[in-house]
Every structure is written in C-alpha cells, then in structure tokens.
Design a protein around this motif. Structure first.
Motif, PDB file in Angstrom:
ATOM      1  N   PHE A  50       0.781  -1.237   0.000  1.00 10.48           N
ATOM      2  CA  PHE A  50       0.000   0.000   0.000  1.00 10.48           C
ATOM      3  C   PHE A  50       0.814   1.289   0.000  1.00 10.48           C
ATOM      4  CE2 PHE A  50      -3.079  -3.088   1.549  1.00 10.48           C
ATOM      5  CZ  PHE A  50      -4.230  -2.726   0.866  1.00 10.48           C
ATOM      6  N   CYS A  51       2.087   1.242   0.405  1.00 12.42           N
ATOM      7  CA  CYS A  51       2.811   2.497   0.633  1.00 12.42           C
ATOM      8  C   CYS A  51       4.039   2.681  -0.248  1.00 12.42           C
ATOM      9  CB  CYS A  51       3.258   2.607   2.086  1.00 12.42           C
ATOM     10  SG  CYS A  51       2.047   2.022   3.279  1.00 12.42           S
ATOM     11  N   CYS A  54       4.595   5.086  -3.331  1.00 12.73           N
ATOM     12  CA  CYS A  54       4.775   6.520  -3.144  1.00 12.73           C
ATOM     13  C   CYS A  54       5.915   6.840  -2.177  1.00 12.73           C
ATOM     14  CB  CYS A  54       3.496   7.158  -2.614  1.00 12.73           C
ATOM     15  SG  CYS A  54       2.172   7.259  -3.831  1.00 12.73           S
ATOM     16  N   HIS A  55       6.022   6.050  -1.089  1.00 10.39           N
ATOM     17  CA  HIS A  55       7.023   6.368  -0.053  1.00 10.39           C
ATOM     18  C   HIS A  55       8.180   5.372  -0.066  1.00 10.39           C
ATOM     19  CE1 HIS A  55       4.426   9.229   2.099  1.00 10.39           C
ATOM     20  NE2 HIS A  55       3.440   8.368   1.972  1.00 10.39           N
ATOM     21  N   PHE A 104      -0.075  15.772  -5.831  1.00  8.55           N
ATOM     22  CA  PHE A 104      -0.609  15.748  -4.463  1.00  8.55           C
ATOM     23  C   PHE A 104      -0.470  17.080  -3.718  1.00  8.55           C
ATOM     24  CE2 PHE A 104       1.236  11.486  -5.339  1.00  8.55           C
ATOM     25  CZ  PHE A 104       0.050  10.789  -5.455  1.00  8.55           C
ATOM     26  N   ALA A 106       2.174  18.030  -2.429  1.00 10.18           N
ATOM     27  CA  ALA A 106       3.402  17.840  -1.652  1.00 10.18           C
ATOM     28  C   ALA A 106       3.961  16.480  -2.048  1.00 10.18           C
ATOM     29  CB  ALA A 106       3.106  17.859  -0.163  1.00 10.18           C
ATOM     30  N   ARG A 118       7.734  11.483  14.077  1.00 15.33           N
ATOM     31  CA  ARG A 118       6.334  11.716  14.474  1.00 15.33           C
ATOM     32  C   ARG A 118       5.928  10.958  15.733  1.00 15.33           C
ATOM     33  NH1 ARG A 118       3.542  15.855  11.925  1.00 15.33           N
ATOM     34  NH2 ARG A 118       3.780  15.771   9.677  1.00 15.33           N
ATOM     35  N   GLY A 149      -2.124  15.977   1.810  1.00 21.06           N
ATOM     36  CA  GLY A 149      -2.154  15.743   0.362  1.00 21.06           C
ATOM     37  C   GLY A 149      -2.334  14.275   0.013  1.00 21.06           C
ATOM     38  N   MET A 150      -2.155  13.404   1.031  1.00 20.26           N
ATOM     39  CA  MET A 150      -2.201  11.958   0.761  1.00 20.26           C
ATOM     40  C   MET A 150      -3.637  11.443   0.658  1.00 20.26           C
ATOM     41  SD  MET A 150      -0.429   9.000   3.069  1.00 20.26           S
ATOM     42  CE  MET A 150      -1.386   7.584   3.563  1.00 20.26           C
ATOM     43  N   VAL A 153      -5.246   5.622   1.200  1.00 25.79           N
ATOM     44  CA  VAL A 153      -4.894   4.480   0.359  1.00 25.79           C
ATOM     45  C   VAL A 153      -5.441   3.156   0.882  1.00 25.79           C
ATOM     46  CG1 VAL A 153      -2.839   5.535  -0.635  1.00 25.79           C
ATOM     47  CG2 VAL A 153      -2.627   4.272   1.500  1.00 25.79           C
TER      48      VAL A 153
HETATM   49  C1  HEC Z   1      -0.578   7.842  -3.779  1.00 26.73           C
HETATM   50  C2  HEC Z   1       0.629   8.140  -3.078  1.00 26.73           C
HETATM   51  C3  HEC Z   1       0.712   7.750  -1.612  1.00 26.73           C
HETATM   52  C4  HEC Z   1       0.567   6.498  -1.060  1.00 26.73           C
HETATM   53  C5  HEC Z   1       0.293   5.198  -1.780  1.00 26.73           C
HETATM   54  C6  HEC Z   1       0.803   6.643   0.350  1.00 26.73           C
HETATM   55  N1  HEC Z   1       1.061   7.953   0.655  1.00 26.73           N
HETATM   56 FE1  HEC Z   1       1.587   8.680   2.483  1.00 26.73          FE
HETATM   57  N2  HEC Z   1       1.751  10.550   1.691  1.00 26.73           N
HETATM   58  C7  HEC Z   1       1.563  10.876   0.379  1.00 26.73           C
HETATM   59  C8  HEC Z   1       1.765  12.301   0.216  1.00 26.73           C
HETATM   60  C9  HEC Z   1       1.652  13.068  -1.094  1.00 26.73           C
HETATM   61  C10 HEC Z   1       2.111  12.816   1.491  1.00 26.73           C
HETATM   62  C11 HEC Z   1       2.446  14.257   1.855  1.00 26.73           C
HETATM   63  C12 HEC Z   1       1.201  14.905   2.331  1.00 26.73           C
HETATM   64  C13 HEC Z   1       1.352  16.357   2.708  1.00 26.73           C
HETATM   65  O1  HEC Z   1       2.423  16.772   3.149  1.00 26.73           O
HETATM   66  O2  HEC Z   1       0.335  17.056   2.585  1.00 26.73           O
HETATM   67  C14 HEC Z   1       2.079  11.690   2.401  1.00 26.73           C
HETATM   68  C15 HEC Z   1       2.343  11.777   3.750  1.00 26.73           C
HETATM   69  C16 HEC Z   1       2.436  10.707   4.605  1.00 26.73           C
HETATM   70  C17 HEC Z   1       2.806  10.776   6.005  1.00 26.73           C
HETATM   71  C18 HEC Z   1       3.136  12.055   6.763  1.00 26.73           C
HETATM   72  C19 HEC Z   1       4.603  12.256   6.715  1.00 26.73           C
HETATM   73  C20 HEC Z   1       5.012  13.466   7.512  1.00 26.73           C
HETATM   74  O3  HEC Z   1       5.688  13.288   8.516  1.00 26.73           O
HETATM   75  O4  HEC Z   1       4.642  14.580   7.121  1.00 26.73           O
HETATM   76  C21 HEC Z   1       2.796   9.513   6.497  1.00 26.73           C
HETATM   77  C22 HEC Z   1       3.138   9.065   7.902  1.00 26.73           C
HETATM   78  C23 HEC Z   1       2.392   8.637   5.422  1.00 26.73           C
HETATM   79  N3  HEC Z   1       2.189   9.391   4.300  1.00 26.73           N
HETATM   80  C24 HEC Z   1       2.251   7.275   5.550  1.00 26.73           C
HETATM   81  C25 HEC Z   1       1.823   6.450   4.530  1.00 26.73           C
HETATM   82  C26 HEC Z   1       1.612   5.026   4.699  1.00 26.73           C
HETATM   83  C27 HEC Z   1       1.879   4.247   5.980  1.00 26.73           C
HETATM   84  C28 HEC Z   1       1.172   4.561   3.512  1.00 26.73           C
HETATM   85  C29 HEC Z   1       0.757   3.151   3.195  1.00 26.73           C
HETATM   86  C30 HEC Z   1      -0.380   2.664   3.923  1.00 26.73           C
HETATM   87  C31 HEC Z   1       1.126   5.685   2.578  1.00 26.73           C
HETATM   88  N4  HEC Z   1       1.511   6.810   3.246  1.00 26.73           N
HETATM   89  C32 HEC Z   1       0.755   5.589   1.243  1.00 26.73           C
HETATM   90  C33 HEC Z   1       1.225  10.006  -0.650  1.00 26.73           C
HETATM   91  C34 HEC Z   1       1.017   8.660  -0.511  1.00 26.73           C
END
Ligand code: HEC
Length: 252
Positions: A50-51, A54-55, A104, A106, A118, A149-150, A153
């Motif tokens: 799932f993550c 993107c990450h 997104f 960001a 965090r 912005g996320m 998912v």
């Molecule tokens: C489609 C792309 C995408 C996917 C897939 C995704 N993310 Fe994200 N995520 C983002 C974006 C874009 C941001 C930045 C959001 C913002 O700053 O507004 C973010 C931010 C975050 C943050 C905050 C980070 C911070 O300290 O600012 C966390 C924690 C996070 N995601 C966890 C996850 C996890 C765990 C998963 C899987 C379950 C996941 N993300 C899946 C796009 C995604």
C-alpha cells in the motif's frame, strides 16, 4: 546561580514546546510490540502493497529487512518486492518528486525515520483518522493532519468515514439492527471496507510496528544487550561487595 537557572530553563524550552504541540489533538495509544516478528512481517506486507509505490525507505536495504524479520530472501523477493530491484539494494522507488508535487500538492516523504520524527502514537492515529471531505482534491481529509495531500490508500480495508472521526470513541453496535454506529471514532461510514474496525486497527498496528522497526532496526538487539549488561552488572556487584568486605576486614 541565576545564570545556571536561565540555562536550565532554556534547555527545557523544547520539551514545553513539544508538550504544547501534542495537546492540539488527542492521540490514541499505540499498543504494538517490536519483538513480535509475526506482526512485523504482516506490517512489511502491508507497507510493500500500500505504501512503497509513493514512499521509499531509502535508508534501509531489502536483505537486512528480510534477515531481521526471519523471511527467507527468495520468498521476500517473490512476494514483497514489486520492482526489479536486487535484494541487496536500498529500498528506493521511482516516484518523481516534481510530478508528485503537482499531483498531491506535496511530495510523499521518505518514511524510514518517520516513526522517530512523528512517534508511533501519531502514526497509529493518523492512519485511522481519514474521512470524506469533498472540498479536498483527493476527496478526503485527516483529523490529525488537516488538509493532508495523501489519499486514503487503505480505504478499501477500513472503509471511508463520512464525517470527522471523534477521538477516543469506542465501537457501538445498534442492538436491534446489528449495524455499526461508532467505530474507531467514526460516527457513520460513507463507505464500508473489507475489514472490521478491529481488523483494521490490527492492520495499522502491524504497519506502525514495521515503521518503528525501520526507524531503528537495531532496537530489539539493543534492548536484549541492555538486559544482559544490567544482569552482568548486578552479578558483578555481588562479587564487588564481597571483595570490598574482604579488603576492609583486617582494617576495622
Ligand atoms: C498515492 C501516493 C501515496 C501512497 C500510496 C501513500 N502515501 Fe503517504 N503521503 C503521500 C503524500 C503526497 C504525502 C504528503 C502529504 C502532505 O504533506 O500534505 C504523504 C504523507 C504521509 C505521512 C506524513 C509524513 C510526515 O511526517 O509529514 C505519512 C506518515 C504517510 N504518508 C504514511 C503512509 C503510509 C503508511 C502509507 C501506506 C499505507 C502511505 N503513506 C501511502 C502520498 C502517498
């Protein structure tokens, strides 16, 4: 003396600031346990599915994770790696930062150290508190990270909460219809997911456990070594006391 007091106060300032920052919203307590390997394995699976798209986790290597989590390398490669990366490589992805910013608002940050930045309570709460908000580009918002912005998912697992979730509300089931009214803080679901609230809480707990491990892979070993060091010092203390008595016996 006055100078000393000022220094002390100034050095305490960051902790006051952190305490103030934390009180803006209530965080749920993260119940996970980093020594639970099965939970870490499930967390790794959720993360890769799932993550990872993107990450990235670019300060870690696939084979290190496989070794620490007791997953044979060939099974890890077959079921948990969806790119043609080699097992010894760093866990990067091919997300282009510039395009991501456009999509997104960001760029998705690297998450290797996110549990240390965090904290696990924050992550545990964040991943369970998305809700529908038509005014946002992704159609969702988040209680602990307003205007994030996320996208949500894992909505297919949790479902989508119809309004801002309430902190600390327990699950309530309507006795007559058997319908879920309140779960994980959600008053009403806009869309239900494939998991029950308990199952989803467990999924997030495992995922946060995995991120906690990624932030400090040596954590479990460090704790075990610490235990043996203290045990050794305690045993050594007995001999030191006995020896001390022996030395002083004649002198009294
Ligand atoms: C489609 C792309 C995408 C996917 C897939 C995704 N993310 Fe994200 N995520 C983002 C974006 C874009 C941001 C930045 C959001 C913002 O700053 O507004 C973010 C931010 C975050 C943050 C905050 C980070 C911070 O300290 O600012 C966390 C924690 C996070 N995601 C966890 C996850 C996890 C765990 C998963 C899987 C379950 C996941 N993300 C899946 C796009 C995604």
């Amino acid at each position: 003396m006055k100078k000393l007091l000022t220094i002390l106060l100034v050095s305490l300032l960051p902790s006051f600031a952190m305490a103030a920052g934390g009180s803006a919203y209530e965080l749920d307590h993260y119940p996970g346990d980093i020594s639970d390997t099965a939970s870490l394995q499930r967390g790794a699976q959720t993360y890769m599915n799932f993550c990872m798209g993107c990450h990235s986790l670019e300060y870690g290597r696939y084979n290190r994770v496989a070794r620490d989590l007791d997953i044979p390398e060939d099974i890890f490669q077959e079921h948990l790696m969806f790119t043609d990366a080699k097992i010894g490589e760093l866990m990067t992805n091919s997300m282009d930062t510039e395009s991501a910013k456009e999509w997104f608002g960001a760029a998705p940050p690297d998450l290797t150290l996110v549990a240390r930045v965090r904290g696990t309570d924050w992550l545990y709460t964040y991943l369970r508190n998305f809700y529908v908000d038509a005014s946002r580009p992704m159609g969702v918002n988040n209680r602990v990270f307003p205007n994030v912005g996320m996208p949500h998912v894992m909505a297919e697992l949790q479902g989508l909460c119809g309004s801002i979730p309430l902190p600390e509300s327990k699950e309530v089931v309507d006795k007559q219809s058997g319908k879920l009214i309140v779960a994980s803080g959600c008053q009403e679901f806009y869309e239900t997911g494939s998991q029950t609230p308990e199952e989803y809480d467990q999924t997030v707990e495992d995922l946060v456990n995995f991120l906690d491990y990624m932030g400090e892979p040596i954590q479990q070993t460090r704790k075990t070594i610490g235990f043996y060091v203290i045990a050794f010092l305690l045993v050594f203390l007995v001999f030191a006391i006995l020896l001390n008595r022996e030395y002083w016996k004649e002198l009294h």
